[in-house]
Design an enzyme around this catalytic site. Structure first.
Site, PDB file in Angstrom:
ATOM      1  N   GLY A 149       0.809  -1.109  -0.077  1.00  0.00           N
ATOM      2  CA  GLY A 149      -0.058   0.220  -0.047  1.00  0.00           C
ATOM      3  C   GLY A 149       0.914   1.022  -0.081  1.00  0.00           C
ATOM      4  NE  ARG A 150      -2.443   5.376   2.124  1.00  0.00           N
ATOM      5  CZ  ARG A 150      -3.853   5.117   2.180  1.00  0.00           C
ATOM      6  NH1 ARG A 150      -4.538   5.455   1.439  1.00  0.00           N
ATOM      7  NH2 ARG A 150      -4.143   4.429   3.257  1.00  0.00           N
ATOM      8  CB  ILE A 151       3.726   2.412   4.541  1.00  0.00           C
ATOM      9  CG1 ILE A 151       2.677   3.595   5.165  1.00  0.00           C
ATOM     10  CG2 ILE A 151       5.050   2.397   5.350  1.00  0.00           C
ATOM     11  CD1 ILE A 151       2.650   3.533   6.724  1.00  0.00           C
ATOM     12  CB  THR A 229       7.560   0.190  10.794  1.00  0.00           C
ATOM     13  OG1 THR A 229       7.149  -0.196   9.244  1.00  0.00           O
ATOM     14  CG2 THR A 229       8.893   0.325  11.037  1.00  0.00           C
ATOM     15  NE  ARG A 231      -1.538  -0.344  14.517  1.00  0.00           N
ATOM     16  CZ  ARG A 231      -1.203   0.820  14.059  1.00  0.00           C
ATOM     17  NH1 ARG A 231       0.034   0.954  13.723  1.00  0.00           N
ATOM     18  NH2 ARG A 231      -2.125   1.882  13.789  1.00  0.00           N
ATOM     19  CD  GLU A 260       2.618  -0.662  20.238  1.00  0.00           C
ATOM     20  OE1 GLU A 260       2.063   0.433  20.052  1.00  0.00           O
ATOM     21  OE2 GLU A 260       3.257  -1.521  19.225  1.00  0.00           O
ATOM     22  CG  HIS A 300       3.273   2.641  17.477  1.00  0.00           C
ATOM     23  ND1 HIS A 300       2.148   1.870  17.828  1.00  0.00           N
ATOM     24  CD2 HIS A 300       3.040   3.435  16.405  1.00  0.00           C
ATOM     25  CE1 HIS A 300       1.466   1.923  16.684  1.00  0.00           C
ATOM     26  NE2 HIS A 300       2.018   2.943  15.790  1.00  0.00           N
TER      27      HIS A 300
HETATM   28  P1  NAI Z   1      -2.548   0.859   3.057  1.00  0.00           P
HETATM   29  O1  NAI Z   1      -4.041   0.305   3.466  1.00  0.00           O
HETATM   30  O2  NAI Z   1      -2.239   1.764   1.989  1.00  0.00           O
HETATM   31  O3  NAI Z   1      -1.739  -0.397   2.505  1.00  0.00           O
HETATM   32  C1  NAI Z   1      -1.889  -1.774   3.305  1.00  0.00           C
HETATM   33  C2  NAI Z   1      -1.710  -2.982   2.265  1.00  0.00           C
HETATM   34  O4  NAI Z   1      -1.688  -4.204   3.008  1.00  0.00           O
HETATM   35  C3  NAI Z   1      -2.693  -2.908   1.228  1.00  0.00           C
HETATM   36  O5  NAI Z   1      -2.232  -2.989  -0.141  1.00  0.00           O
HETATM   37  C4  NAI Z   1      -3.656  -4.169   1.346  1.00  0.00           C
HETATM   38  O6  NAI Z   1      -4.025  -4.749  -0.020  1.00  0.00           O
HETATM   39  C5  NAI Z   1      -2.497  -5.066   1.943  1.00  0.00           C
HETATM   40  N1  NAI Z   1      -3.015  -5.939   2.745  1.00  0.00           N
HETATM   41  C6  NAI Z   1      -4.149  -6.073   3.736  1.00  0.00           C
HETATM   42  N2  NAI Z   1      -4.302  -7.352   4.075  1.00  0.00           N
HETATM   43  C7  NAI Z   1      -3.485  -7.982   3.728  1.00  0.00           C
HETATM   44  C8  NAI Z   1      -3.194  -9.560   3.901  1.00  0.00           C
HETATM   45  N3  NAI Z   1      -4.004 -10.064   4.588  1.00  0.00           N
HETATM   46  N4  NAI Z   1      -2.172  -9.857   3.303  1.00  0.00           N
HETATM   47  C9  NAI Z   1      -1.370  -9.341   2.280  1.00  0.00           C
HETATM   48  N5  NAI Z   1      -1.580  -8.010   2.135  1.00  0.00           N
HETATM   49  C10 NAI Z   1      -2.600  -7.336   2.797  1.00  0.00           C
HETATM   50  O7  NAI Z   1      -1.871   1.146   4.339  1.00  0.00           O
HETATM   51  P2  NAI Z   1      -0.439   2.082   4.788  1.00  0.00           P
HETATM   52  O8  NAI Z   1      -0.769   3.418   4.763  1.00  0.00           O
HETATM   53  O9  NAI Z   1       0.647   1.412   3.768  1.00  0.00           O
HETATM   54  O10 NAI Z   1      -0.255   1.395   6.374  1.00  0.00           O
HETATM   55  C11 NAI Z   1       0.083   0.286   6.805  1.00  0.00           C
HETATM   56  C12 NAI Z   1      -0.056  -0.063   8.172  1.00  0.00           C
HETATM   57  O11 NAI Z   1       1.038   0.390   8.728  1.00  0.00           O
HETATM   58  C13 NAI Z   1      -1.081   0.467   8.567  1.00  0.00           C
HETATM   59  O12 NAI Z   1      -2.492  -0.151   8.632  1.00  0.00           O
HETATM   60  C14 NAI Z   1      -0.734   0.723   9.926  1.00  0.00           C
HETATM   61  O13 NAI Z   1      -0.827  -0.369  11.090  1.00  0.00           O
HETATM   62  C15 NAI Z   1       0.870   0.802  10.073  1.00  0.00           C
HETATM   63  N6  NAI Z   1       1.214   2.140  10.491  1.00  0.00           N
HETATM   64  C16 NAI Z   1       2.181   2.272  11.304  1.00  0.00           C
HETATM   65  C17 NAI Z   1       2.579   3.385  12.025  1.00  0.00           C
HETATM   66  C18 NAI Z   1       3.850   3.574  13.164  1.00  0.00           C
HETATM   67  O14 NAI Z   1       4.054   4.583  13.437  1.00  0.00           O
HETATM   68  N7  NAI Z   1       4.351   2.353  13.272  1.00  0.00           N
HETATM   69  C19 NAI Z   1       2.153   4.876  11.321  1.00  0.00           C
HETATM   70  C20 NAI Z   1       1.234   4.513  10.120  1.00  0.00           C
HETATM   71  C21 NAI Z   1       0.801   3.239   9.726  1.00  0.00           C
END
Ligand code: NAI
Length: 335
Positions: A149-151, A229, A231, A260, A300
């Site tokens: 996804g985005r990250i 990074t 969950r 956490e 975190h």
């Molecule tokens: P996003 O929604 O853009 O990307 C998530 C990707 O995971 C999507 O492409 C989706 O298709 C894929 N996905 C979902 N379930 C799946 C599975 N069972 N198997 C394989 N792929 C799967 O989310 P984004 O913005 O990239 O963020 C990802 C995660 O990063 C967030 O949900 C959050 O938990 C975590 N995060 C952690 C932070 C931190 O401070 N440590 C800060 C921001 C986000």
């Protein structure tokens, strides 16, 4: 609307004042939990960060609640089923910091690859020996990205700068992105088998709980590095402890751990809080993990840059304003 914003610093309080006089705003440094909820029961909007757990025990205390504006991308700390059943909307901050988190993933990766924490601690003690500090180079290595996804996509771009090859797994592969950024998709098992470094960027969902467990560690290359990074509960921590103890995993860099909120305030257990619903085994495994010299853990903190936290509060204020105008945005789940 009566808006209560939890877990705020003073500058965030100032940013929230933009909601007045349209809305009545109250900010508090406290986390939202069953005790603090009793102080703000007239709230129609609550905003928290991920250190608050918004389960039924907390949410039932807000009879007028209409909106939860979480100041995070992830929303696994919110009981979406409860919100849906009670007509409460949930808004998140979807894209404040793709680079913010991806850069932290590489900070963790470089730190474990070059034994940075041990090296710095040594020189602080006046010890300039290099024994045991020989590192692991990124150029030419394969990065396995779980979740594009985005990250995840930002992490892939950064990997290109280091001269790494990338193989990725996602439930919904984006072949255009693969062409654009020069990586290939494979199934999870192949990614695990091919990668020298695995970085996790999936959300916490029932489908990703313990996505990386004993079977997955068995499939990895001996000496693989793991970066998380995403969950904490995406990794089965007792299985990670076994993989580190067996030498299967060379090192791990983790920004997130399971349980956490409890890790932050373990003493809660001895203050009469029920341990029901807590995974005490994972908590013990966290402690074992923290003692491995080849594991580094950050609290975190991947999101936490000056520009990202500004974007988070701005989007949250906009989410609340838009909801107040009857034009909700950034809603997650279904109402
Ligand atoms: P996003 O929604 O853009 O990307 C998530 C990707 O995971 C999507 O492409 C989706 O298709 C894929 N996905 C979902 N379930 C799946 C599975 N069972 N198997 C394989 N792929 C799967 O989310 P984004 O913005 O990239 O963020 C990802 C995660 O990063 C967030 O949900 C959050 O938990 C975590 N995060 C952690 C932070 C931190 O401070 N440590 C800060 C921001 C986000």
């Amino acid at each position: 609307m009566k808006v209560v914003v939890f877990e705020t610093e003073e500058w965030e309080h100032q940013a929230c004042l933009r909601l007045e006089p349209e809305h009545e705003v109250e900010c508090t440094r406290q986390r939202l939990d069953p005790q603090t909820a009793t102080l703000f029961t007239s709230a129609e909007v609550v905003s928290t960060f991920v250190n608050s757990q918004l389960g039924a025990d907390v949410l039932t205390q807000f009879p007028r609640l209409k909106l939860i504006a979480t100041r995070s991308t992830g929303y696994d700390h919110v009981d979406l089923d409860w919100c849906k059943a009670h007509g409460v909307a949930v808004a998140n901050v979807p894209d404040y910091g793709d680079s913010t988190v991806a850069e932290h993933a590489f900070a963790l990766l470089l730190a474990v690859a070059r034994n940075l924490v041990e090296a710095v601690e040594r020189t602080r003690r006046g010890d300039f020996s290099q024994a045991g500090l020989r590192g692991f180079e990124l150029r030419g290595k394969t990065l396995g990205v779980i979740g594009t996804g985005r990250i995840g996509r930002r992490a892939i771009e950064i990997a290109g700068g280091f001269g790494m090859n990338v193989v990725a797994y996602d439930l919904y592969p984006d072949e255009d992105a693969a062409t654009q950024f020069g990586f290939r998709y494979a199934d999870l098992d192949e990614v695990l088998a091919d990668a020298d470094v695995i970085t996790l960027h999936v959300p916490a969902t029932p489908g990703t709980a313990s996505l990386i467990s004993d079977r997955e560690f068995d499939l990895m290359k001996p000496g693989a590095l793991l970066i998380n990074t995403a969950r904490g509960n995406v990794v089965d921590v007792p299985a990670l402890v076994r993989a580190l103890a067996d030498g299967k995993v060379r090192a791990a860099g983790l920004d997130v751990l399971p349980q956490e909120p409890l890790v932050r305030e373990e003493a809660q257990i001895f203050r009469g809080a029920s341990s029901d619903g807590y995974d005490l085994k994972a908590l013990v495994a966290n402690h074992v993990l923290l003692r491995f010299p080849n594991v580094i853990v950050t609290p975190h903190n991947a999101y936490n840059t000056q520009s990202a936290v500004r974007r988070i509060i701005e989007t949250t204020v906009e989410n609340i304003e838009a909801f107040g105008r009857g034009e909700p945005r950034n809603l997650v789940g279904e109402r």
